[in-house]
Design an enzyme around this catalytic site. Structure first.
Site, PDB file in Angstrom:
ATOM      1  N   GLU A  92       0.834  -1.202   0.000  1.00  0.00           N
ATOM      2  CA  GLU A  92       0.000   0.000   0.000  1.00  0.00           C
ATOM      3  C   GLU A  92       0.870   1.254   0.000  1.00  0.00           C
ATOM      4  O   GLU A  92       0.606   2.226  -0.709  1.00  0.00           O
ATOM      5  CB  GLU A  92      -0.912  -0.029   1.241  1.00  0.00           C
ATOM      6  CG  GLU A  92      -1.872   1.154   1.336  1.00  0.00           C
ATOM      7  CD  GLU A  92      -2.688   1.096   2.611  1.00  0.00           C
ATOM      8  OE1 GLU A  92      -3.781   1.660   2.628  1.00  0.00           O
ATOM      9  OE2 GLU A  92      -2.212   0.470   3.603  1.00  0.00           O
ATOM     10  N   HIS A  93       1.929   1.183   0.762  1.00  0.00           N
ATOM     11  CA  HIS A  93       2.856   2.298   0.879  1.00  0.00           C
ATOM     12  C   HIS A  93       3.550   2.575  -0.459  1.00  0.00           C
ATOM     13  O   HIS A  93       3.696   3.714  -0.892  1.00  0.00           O
ATOM     14  CB  HIS A  93       3.872   1.966   1.968  1.00  0.00           C
ATOM     15  CG  HIS A  93       4.654   3.138   2.434  1.00  0.00           C
ATOM     16  ND1 HIS A  93       5.627   3.044   3.389  1.00  0.00           N
ATOM     17  CD2 HIS A  93       4.618   4.446   2.074  1.00  0.00           C
ATOM     18  CE1 HIS A  93       6.159   4.237   3.581  1.00  0.00           C
ATOM     19  NE2 HIS A  93       5.554   5.110   2.796  1.00  0.00           N
TER      20      HIS A  93
END
Length: 535
Positions: A453-454
């Protein structure tokens, strides 16, 4: 023998004896005694009264005489005694005796205990103290005045010195005391100190004579000429003392370079008996130093000493002078206002921006293809323990930004549909968001599930450059060495918004500094697009 012969000769003539003056001096100072007789073109000889010893008239000795004057250079306490000055006429001899008293210096005492010089008396409106015996010393210069043995201190408006006088403006009873003038005297190339003391008493005055009134120029005036006129009303009728003069940086104009400065004086009386004095200061060549100097007009009479200050400005011979001056002043004022506004904006930038948003309410539809105002990334808690970060993300953050300020957030777990492909859903929702809010905690460093996600978020922020990042540091991380390099780069560029322990008391208070900074970095609020789907 010569002294006895002189007494015999004197006794054969009519002699007139006068003992009318006393002189007091401090040891090791200069003392000049003047014979009370006013004998023009007559030979005067001086004698020591007790021994009838003739005092030589040649210069060079410590004690010597010349005409009416007797010099002690310097004094010694053995000089105390009486001295006789003798003037011989065709048919008689005239002699006068003066008394000299020399006092030794004592620590803390600046004048003798017995003061023989007459009192000076001032009034409640003016005070003038004459320095005793200074007329006997050619070209003497007053260095300092003392009151009761302490250096005289006070504002320029209260005290002013003339060549022989000390002027006290509007003296009061507290100004009474013993005033000592300390001056220097140069004789045959040697410099001597002289001090003299007299009491000063303030008394009531029935009538109040007029004080000097400087009529031109006014105080703090800028004179655009190469010469200045100082005109002052000095009294009704001719006063005993009348002075109008110029000073440049507190130095009398007459002492300045005469090749550039010239001062002319004029005094006149009108029919109404008003007595005026004028002093014109001419500057042959105005220099830059003159433009930075203070020119002071001084007017004094026996009542008061009045001063005012002016500055010079070169005169520009063109018709647009005033207009140009006004334009210059206007530009300077405008620049000052702009500078102040910039300073205020730097201090209150965030409050000003938020205030403008609240007043103008730029809540409109924008066709930018975005659905969310911000996508929130945070480390997930895999335990059942209470976690403030998750409480902050799911409770406090939506309450402040969505409920109170109308933003639309996308929060993982809350806004995901059941059965969606997680990786695809993350990428789509990040691309549909205008901001990326990343919650920074120490847990972020060890959270492996957070990595994908990062990476997608930072790829959109740094590579595609189509989303701005807001970093919320909820817990102190330190030097950020454990974070990804891309995240450290963003922190270095824009910093973080730090959550402090004090905010936990009122975490929903949207007027705190923390929430103001968050709202400042959020986009303008927009209405969602009304999408029409074909069935």
């Amino acid at each position: 023998v010569m002294g006895l012969l002189h007494l015999i000769l004197v006794s054969t003539f009519l002699s007139v004896s006068m003992t009318s003056e006393s002189f007091h001096a401090m040891e090791d100072e200069a003392l000049v005694v003047k014979c009370p007789q006013n004998c023009q073109n007559r030979t005067i000889k001086w004698y020591i009264t007790q021994t009838n010893q003739l005092i030589p008239a040649e210069e060079g000795g410590r004690i010597h005489s010349s005409g009416r004057f007797l010099w002690f250079l310097p004094t010694s306490k053995e000089d105390s005694g009486n001295y006789t000055c003798v003037t011989r006429y065709s048919n008689y001899t005239k002699q006068s005796t003066v008394s000299v008293m020399v006092y030794p210096h004592k620590q803390g005492i600046c004048f003798p205990s017995w003061i023989r010089y007459p009192n000076d008396t001032g009034t409640l409106t003016s005070g003038r103290i004459v320095c005793p015996t200074i007329d006997n010393y050619a070209k003497a210069t007053i260095v300092k005045w003392y009151k009761d043995c302490k250096p005289l201190q006070g504002p320029r408006e209260k005290y002013s010195m003339g060549e022989k006088y000390l002027f006290i403006k509007r003296p009061q009873k507290t100004d009474e005391g013993h005033y000592t003038c300390h001056f220097t005297y140069i004789h045959s190339g040697n410099v001597y100190n002289v001090s003299a003391t007299r009491p000063f008493i303030v008394k009531e005055e029935v009538s109040s004579p007029i004080s000097p009134q400087i009529q031109y120029p006014t105080d703090n005036t800028v004179i655009q000429v190469e010469f200045g006129i100082c005109r002052a009303l000095l009294g009704i009728g001719k006063p005993n003392i009348a002075v109008v003069t110029w000073e440049v940086n507190e130095i009398k104009a007459e002492y300045l370079n005469t090749s550039r400065f010239r001062e002319d004086h004029q005094f006149f009386m009108r029919r109404d008996r008003e007595y005026y004095g004028e002093s014109t200061l001419t500057i042959e060549e105005v220099t830059e130093e003159d433009l930075l100097s203070n020119f002071t007009c001084v007017a004094l009479n026996e009542i008061e000493n009045v001063v005012l200050t002016v500055t010079l400005q070169l005169k520009v011979p063109c018709k647009g002078d005033n207009h140009s001056t006004y334009i210059t002043i206007g530009v300077l004022v405008l620049l000052v206002i702009i500078a102040l506004l910039l300073i205020l904006y730097q201090f209150f930038r965030i409050d000003i921006v938020l205030l403008c948003q609240g007043i103008f309410k730029p809540n409109k539809t924008q066709d930018d293809g975005k659905i969310y105002d911000a996508y929130v990334i945070y480390p997930k808690n895999r335990t059942n323990e209470a976690n403030f970060v998750e409480y902050f993300v799911h409770q406090i953050l939506p309450d402040v930004l969505e409920n109170k300020h109308g933003y639309k957030l996308c929060i993982y777990g809350r806004d995901m549909l059941p059965g969606e492909d997680a990786a695809n859903a993350l990428e789509i929702r990040i691309q549909k968001s205008r901001r990326l809010i990343i919650i920074l905690t120490p847990q972020l460093i060890q959270c492996e599930e957070f990595g994908y996600e990062h990476q997608i978020a930072l790829y959109n922020a740094l590579i595609q450059n189509n989303i701005k990042v807001i970093l919320l540091e909820m817990e102190t991380i330190g030097n950020y060495e454990g974070l990804q390099e891309s995240l450290r780069y963003i922190i270095k560029q824009q910093g973080t918004i730090k959550w402090k322990e004090k905010y936990k008391e009122c975490p929903h208070a949207s007027n705190s500094k923390f929430w103001k900074l968050v709202r400042y970095h959020m986009p303008l609020r927009h209405k969602p697009l009304q999408l029409n789907y074909a069935v």
